[in-house]
Structures are given as C-alpha cells and as structure tokens.
Enzyme design. Sequence first.
Site, PDB file in Angstrom:
ATOM      1  N   HIS A 109      -3.081   0.307  26.147  1.00  0.00           N
ATOM      2  CA  HIS A 109      -2.161   0.909  28.271  1.00  0.00           C
ATOM      3  C   HIS A 109      -2.975   1.147  28.892  1.00  0.00           C
ATOM      4  CE1 HIS A 109       0.914   0.411  24.890  1.00  0.00           C
ATOM      5  NE2 HIS A 109       1.676   0.032  25.362  1.00  0.00           N
ATOM      6  N   ASP A 112      -3.576   4.755  28.212  1.00  0.00           N
ATOM      7  CA  ASP A 112      -3.212   5.368  27.204  1.00  0.00           C
ATOM      8  C   ASP A 112      -4.943   5.425  27.056  1.00  0.00           C
ATOM      9  OD1 ASP A 112      -1.788   3.274  25.371  1.00  0.00           O
ATOM     10  OD2 ASP A 112      -4.162   2.818  25.871  1.00  0.00           O
TER      11      ASP A 112
HETATM   12  C1  XUL Z   1       6.039  -0.399  20.994  1.00  0.00           C
HETATM   13  C2  XUL Z   1       5.195  -1.334  21.472  1.00  0.00           C
HETATM   14  C3  XUL Z   1       4.414  -1.567  21.742  1.00  0.00           C
HETATM   15  C4  XUL Z   1       3.796  -2.415  22.787  1.00  0.00           C
HETATM   16  C5  XUL Z   1       3.187  -2.226  23.727  1.00  0.00           C
HETATM   17  O1  XUL Z   1       7.465  -0.559  19.886  1.00  0.00           O
HETATM   18  O2  XUL Z   1       5.430  -2.579  19.598  1.00  0.00           O
HETATM   19  O3  XUL Z   1       3.583  -0.691  21.374  1.00  0.00           O
HETATM   20  O4  XUL Z   1       3.044  -3.243  21.405  1.00  0.00           O
HETATM   21  O5  XUL Z   1       3.116  -2.034  24.952  1.00  0.00           O
END
Ligand code: XUL
Length: 448
Positions: A109, A112
Amino acid sequence: MNSNVFIGDTEFFPGIGKVQFEGPESDNPLAFKAYDRNRVVSGKSMDEHLRFAVCYWHSFCASGGDPFGPGTRQYKWADRPDLESRARARLDAAFEFFSKLGVPYWCFHDFDMAWEGVGVADSEKNLQTMVELAKERQAETGTHLLWGTANLFSHPRYMNGAATNPDFAILTRAAAQVKAAIDATVELGGHNYVFWGGREGYACLQNTDTKRELEHLAMFLAKARDYGRSIGFDGTFLIEPKPMEPMYHQYDFDAQTVIGFLREHGLAGDFKLNIEANHATLAGHTFAHDLRMAADAGMLGSIDANRGNPQNGWDTDQFPTDLYDAVHAMLVVLEAGGVAPGGLNFDAKVRRESTDPEDLFLAHIGGMDTFARGLVIAERVLADPRMQELRFGRYSSYDSGNGKRFENGELSLADLRDIAATNGEPRQVSARQELVENIINDHIATGT
Ligand code: XUL
Ligand code: CO
C-alpha cells in the site's frame, strides 16, 4: 537473483540464509519440503502456477497490536530516528526477506511503504522517494511487484468512506492517493492494481444514500482505469471482495456481488477479482466457492492467501496451513488455467505471540509448502476420471435430445411441460457427495 545475504547497510535477519528446497525428508524448519520452484506440475513449473507474493503491511509494518494491547514485536528498523530513515530501513529489511525467502513477488500500500505527508504534494513526494529506492532494490534482488494499492481506510478522514464518501472533498483526496499509487505501481512494473474498499459501505442504512454512493464508486473506478491506461498501465485492475469489517456492510460483499457491479457499470473488461480466503469465509462461503464464482465469470484475477479461524467470525488473517483448503483452491485455479498475471499473495500475519524474526520465515515457508502440496494433489484429483464423471457426468441429460434443445433455447415453458407429462416421475439419481469427498481424501493421503 544475486547472492547477497543482505541489502543496504544492515542485516535485519541475521543467522538466516537463503531458504532452500530440501524435500519431504528434511527436518530443517527453515527449508521447503514441497515447494520446489522448477518442479513441473500439469505442464508448468510450480513458480509459474503459484506466483507467490509477500505483503508489506502485515510482514513489515504490523507489530502484533490488537484492540486489547500494543504490538509485541521489536523491529530493528523501528528504532531509526525519523520517518524517512525508518521507511528506508524497513524497505531494505523487506527486500532482504524477499531475497532470502526466494519469493518472486511483493505487494504494497502507498503508506505502508512510504509515510503520509502534510498534504497531497508532500505525500506524493514521499511515495516517489520510496518508489525510487524500491526500484533499485527490485533490480538488485530480482523481485517483482505483483500489485500496488492505496490505503483508503486507515486515515480518520476516510471514516465515512473514500470513493463513496458523502463529502466530495474526501473523494478528491482518495483520487489523489489512487493517482499516485497507480503512478508508483506503473513505475515499479506492477502486474496488477488492487482496490479493497474497506470503508466503502455503511454503518447505518438510514443515513446513507446507497444508490448515489455506488454510482460514485463506479465513476471513481472508471476514472482510475482511464488514468491507468493513459499512462501505459496494461495490467489488471482488481477488486477485493469483503462483506464487512471495518464497516457493518461493505459494498464489495463477495465475488458474485462484485461481478454484478462490474458488469452493471461496464467495468468487466478491465477489472477482475482478488479473492481472499478469509473474506470469502466472512461472507459465509468457502474460499473455493468465491474462487469458483470468479473463475466461472472469467474474472479470477489474483488471490490473497490466508485463512480465518473457524471458532470466530472476524478477519484473523492467519497463514494458510490447511491442506484441504489449499487443494480445493488449487482445483479451481488449475481448471481456470491459472491466475497470471495475478498470483498468491500472503495477506497474512504471524500471531501476536510469535515474536522472533524467524517466525516470519516459518510462516511463509508453511504457506508456500501448503499451496505447493495443494497444487500437486489438485493435479491428481483433476486427472482422476472418476472425478470428471462424478461432476460433469451428472449433466449428461443436457448433452443430446431435448436437454440439448433446452440449452439452445429451442423449448418453451409449455414444451417443457409436455415433456414432463409424457415422461412421468424422473428416476432418482444420487449426487454421491461422500464418494467425491473420499476420493479427494485418498489423493491427499497419497502424499506429494
Ligand atoms: C483487508 C485486506 C487488505 C487488502 C489490501 O482485509 O485484505 O489488506 O488486501 O488493501
Ligand atoms: Co487482502
């Protein structure tokens, strides 16, 4: 991949070398027992089938905190004095880990990998700084980006949603983040771009204009797609279904809901699904069910491999060690012809009580071996003619005669009535579920 034991100026996982395949006889916990990357299964190498990825957020950001207490893991990169040096050290630690594990892909992300700035431009600059470093590290280690995404759920501004926020100002902030995250994904050669709508849903139906919010979501996704294509992103956009948590109800409830939404809004050509095991089970399905629904629609894009806990109803994101589940998942993946350009991303975290750096290796090794075994067993199950007969043979009455004419749309409801009236009571045909289950267990017991 080069043979450096570490990247940058510090070794973050000392005492752990490159993880090797040692085979089923090995008792070395830091070796693969089943994941033999070049082993050919069903005409392709394990690597080509499985396309494993490590996720950045659970592995290098989350330190074990839960609603009842803080994190338990002390990360070596966390003691750096400022946000930038911490982010850089974390990235070096991550690439040392990818390299030692020998995993081909990773996922991130925006915030992060980088850290959020004081405004849009500042945040973009921070992300760009980290993208440049990540680009170098990818080249040094031979690790590729499976997908990038934007975190549109942690910052308090997104408490009422991102693309579905009632306030247009918030939607524009989400757009800024997605634009920068798509830029970063393209810059790093990412194969896919993911949307997980954690806050896209509602807590109270009576204060929510659901119709307008869903239209906004579709418009937002279309504009993100247009932007991505305009800068040369030719990968897949992925929606990751999840029914609830953090919201009481999330719009991307499950695979079939998302498929319907994408088709309704003309997005099906560019978007596919990223199916996460624990999200499917939260929706009251099995992991294999949501995989199958996506595959049937031609929209199985990628997988977030993890598992929930049967004793409770939330997203525990445990590492996938259930062989039975992995076999059922790989049955769908093999039949669908694979998930490329998607892969199997371990969206999973070690337990709060697992506090040694080594635990991160053990967790991933276990997950990779589980899916490698699942793949080998699934190949055998699919090749078993009894299984083909038990599934597809059940539909043989549609292969010819009136059954075929029905499938071709040649029979009216009245025609069907007349056929029923002539034939009398149909003979009873057993579905033989127990036999199916026994055959699968026999293949599991044969080993890998
Ligand atoms: C949350 C989840 C996230 C997504 C990416 O439950 O799975 O980590 O994979 O935002
Ligand atoms: Co996920």
